[in-house]
Design an enzyme around this catalytic site. Structure first.
Site, PDB file in Angstrom:
ATOM      1  N   GLU A  49       8.366   0.735   0.930  1.00 26.18           N
ATOM      2  CA  GLU A  49       6.985   0.985   1.356  1.00 26.18           C
ATOM      3  C   GLU A  49       6.440  -0.303   1.952  1.00 26.18           C
ATOM      4  O   GLU A  49       6.457  -1.360   1.319  1.00 26.18           O
ATOM      5  CB  GLU A  49       6.118   1.419   0.167  1.00 26.18           C
ATOM      6  CG  GLU A  49       6.387   2.860  -0.263  1.00 26.18           C
ATOM      7  CD  GLU A  49       5.484   3.340  -1.410  1.00 26.18           C
ATOM      8  OE1 GLU A  49       5.667   4.488  -1.844  1.00 26.18           O
ATOM      9  OE2 GLU A  49       4.620   2.564  -1.878  1.00 26.18           O
ATOM     10  N   ASP A  60      -7.308  -0.748  -3.566  1.00 25.40           N
ATOM     11  CA  ASP A  60      -6.384  -1.770  -4.052  1.00 25.40           C
ATOM     12  C   ASP A  60      -7.052  -2.802  -4.931  1.00 25.40           C
ATOM     13  O   ASP A  60      -8.206  -3.167  -4.731  1.00 25.40           O
ATOM     14  CB  ASP A  60      -5.718  -2.462  -2.857  1.00 25.40           C
ATOM     15  CG  ASP A  60      -4.643  -1.578  -2.247  1.00 25.40           C
ATOM     16  OD1 ASP A  60      -3.692  -1.237  -2.969  1.00 25.40           O
ATOM     17  OD2 ASP A  60      -4.768  -1.214  -1.066  1.00 25.40           O
TER      18      ASP A  60
END
Lengths: 265, 399
Positions: A49, A60
């Site tokens: 990824e 995040d």
């Protein structure tokens, strides 16, 4: 069969679980990314990824936020990320590559242009964190047409209805967020995850990757008991941050190698 | 214009708005949407809201005819909707009161908020104190430095102010951080967004709570002038005071709606905050709208002398109103806003917020070319006490 589906099928045949590491493209330096990707594969990654940096990474935690900021200081945009994959593919035609990021850089490039460019760069899947299925039907259709998998997130709070909707739009694998919160802040609870996954398996036959909060071999092994894939992001990004450009490759290799070994034993 | 009934069930205003969030937030937004649907249709809830607006906020706020200045300009008559006279000194409290009541109905004991200049933070801390809820306000560390007085104000009201060190360390980063807190503490926490942005239902809900401004005007203007105004003018950062005064007028085609964005040092310099005038559509903070962004889709930093307009996006309903030509969007520079600020102080004895001074500046720009029997209704969204330091600094005066 897509590269991602092929990889999961092959792993299943040998009774192994997938290891999916995440790094942010262009962190700590643009020149670090391709060597890091190769090192991750050598250390045992099954699928990669690659994070597309964004100025406002709302989902995040601090580690990935900082990596995104470093990449942006290096001037990394979506086109650069696609170029990294083109470079990577020169030596690795087998490992599935998934781009992970937010909607706006894709919309700024133009959805169709992005999907065509992603296909040309031989990218296998995309995770657009702030594209829930209801908001991105045209994007999913474009990706389907080009054979790019669309990977969606599921959370502990996802209702049965949402699980069904994600199961319909998703392909490649499902990304189960193991805890409430942002990436990399809390520790994962393997028991809790194991209790949640049957609900998802009832709605979808796609492999399930579990991420957010997996930090070491022990937590990876615990999660792998119930999941098909273990996704590790923040921990790797932290390692890269503390190692700096010069030592990042060696340190990431040293981090991932033992996790692979533990997953296979 | 036909009956206006946007947004749709998923929060879309045409291509704008929506729910562009990570799956981790989907459930909590579903809950919020359901709770708000229940409350907005519940006469007891709305009665409680209007009771608080009357007795705690001090509504209705008056409409004032700025006659002296209008006469000097020699054109259209300027009327000011005095949101500056609300408790805490701005329109922000209309929304925080509504959302605090909703949080109580949802059984949440902790509220969080983002703030730029600190006005929404103060309004959130105020209602949290009023209802005995814990309050945490996220504020970019740059803004914490620039707005020390409002930081102290929030602390006096019992709120905890969390400086945000990520990104550009301003309002947009405070919003990101508040979302991160929310997704981590969903069980006991309610997130009070301060403007008509964010994922659905926020743009609709904040508009609804703020629309008390326009509803009052629709009664007050005929009382004062015998009819509705020819144009309604409001400043637009995220756009909550503008949506609040525009919304009740949208279906009245005789009323022009004019939003005024911050042109900062001038649109050509790139140092501005005019998302509608100079931005392009994209996805930020849970909705699709006009954004200030670079070619890579990264959100760019904004500039305005007024911190409250310093936001790189804008409410999605404004994006729709712009595309459909129902509202016009113009911009006013720092210098023009400061000139209007100065004039309003001296000619009418009203010290406006620098945000509101942008709306006033545009009224002053167009009034002279209009006949004397035309009327302009300007939303004076806040008072300028908070801006003393900024204005003094610009004039080279040491307080």
């Amino acid at each position: 069969m897509s590269r991602i589906a092929g990889r999961f099928a092959a792993l299943k045949a040998t009774g192994r679980k997938a290891l999916i590491p995440y790094i942010t493209a262009g962190d700590p330096l643009p020149a670090s990314t391709v060597p890091l990707l190769h090192a991750l594969v050598e250390a045992g990654a099954d699928i990669l990824e690659i994070g597309v940096p964004f100025s406002d990474p709302m989902a995040d935690g601090p580690a990935i936020q900082r990596s995104s900021e470093r990449a942006l200081k290096n001037g990394i945009g979506l086109l650069d990320v696609l170029n990294f994959v083109v470079q990577f593919r020169k030596k690795d035609a087998d490992t599935p590559v998934v781009l992970m990021g937010y909607a706006n850089p894709i919309e700024a490039m133009g959805m169709e242009k992005f999907v065509a460019a992603a296909k040309a760069a031989d990218i296998d899947g995309v995770i657009v964190v702030d594209y829930p299925p209801e908001e991105c039907a045209p994007f999913v259709a474009l990706c389907r047409k080009r054979g790019i998998d669309t990977i969606f997130l599921l959370a502990p709070t996802s209702t049965d209805e949402r699980i069904r909707s994600v199961a319909r739009s998703g392909s490649g694998y499902l990304y189960y967020v193991s805890l409430k919160g942002v990436t990399g802040v809390k520790n994962v609870d393997a028991m809790e995850v194991a209790a949640q996954l049957p609900k998802i398996r009832a709605a979808s036959s796609l492999p399930i990757g579990v991420g957010f909060g997996i930090k070491d071999a022990a937590s990876a092994v615990a999660i792998s008991k119930s999941a098909d894939a273990v996704i590790i992001g923040s921990r790797i990004v932290q390692e890269i941050e503390s190692a700096g450009a010069e030592h990042a490759v060696a340190r990431v290799r040293a981090l991932i190698g033992p996790i692979r070994k533990a997953l296979d034993s | 214009m036909q009956m206006y009934d946007l947004p749709d069930a998923r929060g879309h205003f045409g291509p704008y708005g929506g729910v562009f969030v990570a799956e981790t937030l989907s459930h909590v937004l579903d809950e919020l949407r359901a709770a708000y649907e229940r409350c907005r249709k519940d006469p007891a809830f709305m009665a409680e809201f209007h009771h608080e607006l009357k007795h705690y906020v001090g509504r209705p706020s008056p409409v004032y005819h700025a006659k002296r200045w209008s006469d000097l300009l020699g054109g259209a008559q300027i009327y000011l909707k005095r949101e500056d006279l609300n408790h805490t000194g701005a329109h922000k409290i209309n929304n925080t009161m509504g959302q605090a009541l909703l949080a109580r109905h949802m059984g949440k004991k902790r509220v969080i908020a983002e703030t730029g200049a600190g006005m929404h933070g103060v309004a959130s801390a105020t209602v949290a104190a009023r209802f005995g809820m814990q309050c945490v306000v996220y504020m970019g560390s740059e803004d914490v430095k620039r707005q020390a007085q409002n930081v102290y104000r929030m602390k006096l009201l019992g709120a905890e102010v969390m400086p945000v060190e990520s990104g550009s360390r301003t309002l947009k980063d405070a919003l990101n951080e508040a979302m991160r807190d929310w997704v981590t503490n969903v069980e006991d926490t309610y997130y009070i967004i301060g403007t008509v942005a964010g994922p659905h239902p926020y743009p609709m809900m904040v508009r609804d709570f703020q629309s008390v401004i326009g509803e009052e005007c629709k009664l007050q203007m005929p009382e004062l002038t015998g009819r509705q105004p020819d144009a309604v003018i409001a400043c637009v950062g995220g756009g909550s005071n503008a949506m609040g005064i525009f919304y009740p007028y949208i279906s009245d085609p005789n009323v022009r709606l004019i939003g005024v964005e911050a042109a900062g040092e001038g649109l050509a310099t790139g140092r501005h905050a005019a998302s509608l005038s100079a931005g392009t559509p994209g996805v930020l903070h849970g909705n699709r709208t006009y954004l200030l962004q670079d070619a890579n889709g990264q959100i760019t930093e904004t500039h305005s002398v007024s911190a409250g307009l310093d936001y790189p996006g804008v409410g999605p309903e404004h994006a729709w109103l712009k595309d459909h030509g129902r509202a016009e969007y113009v911009s006013v520079t720092d210098d023009e806003a400061l000139a209007a600020f100065d004039k309003l102080c001296r000619l009418e004895g009203i010290i406006p917020a620098l945000e509101s001074a942008h709306a006033v500046a545009h009224a002053v720009r167009i009034a002279p070319s209009m006949p004397r029997d035309k009327t302009l209704l300007v939303n004076l969204s806040g008072r300028g006490d908070k801006d003393m330091q900024t204005v003094a600094d610009r004039m080279g005066i040491k307080l």
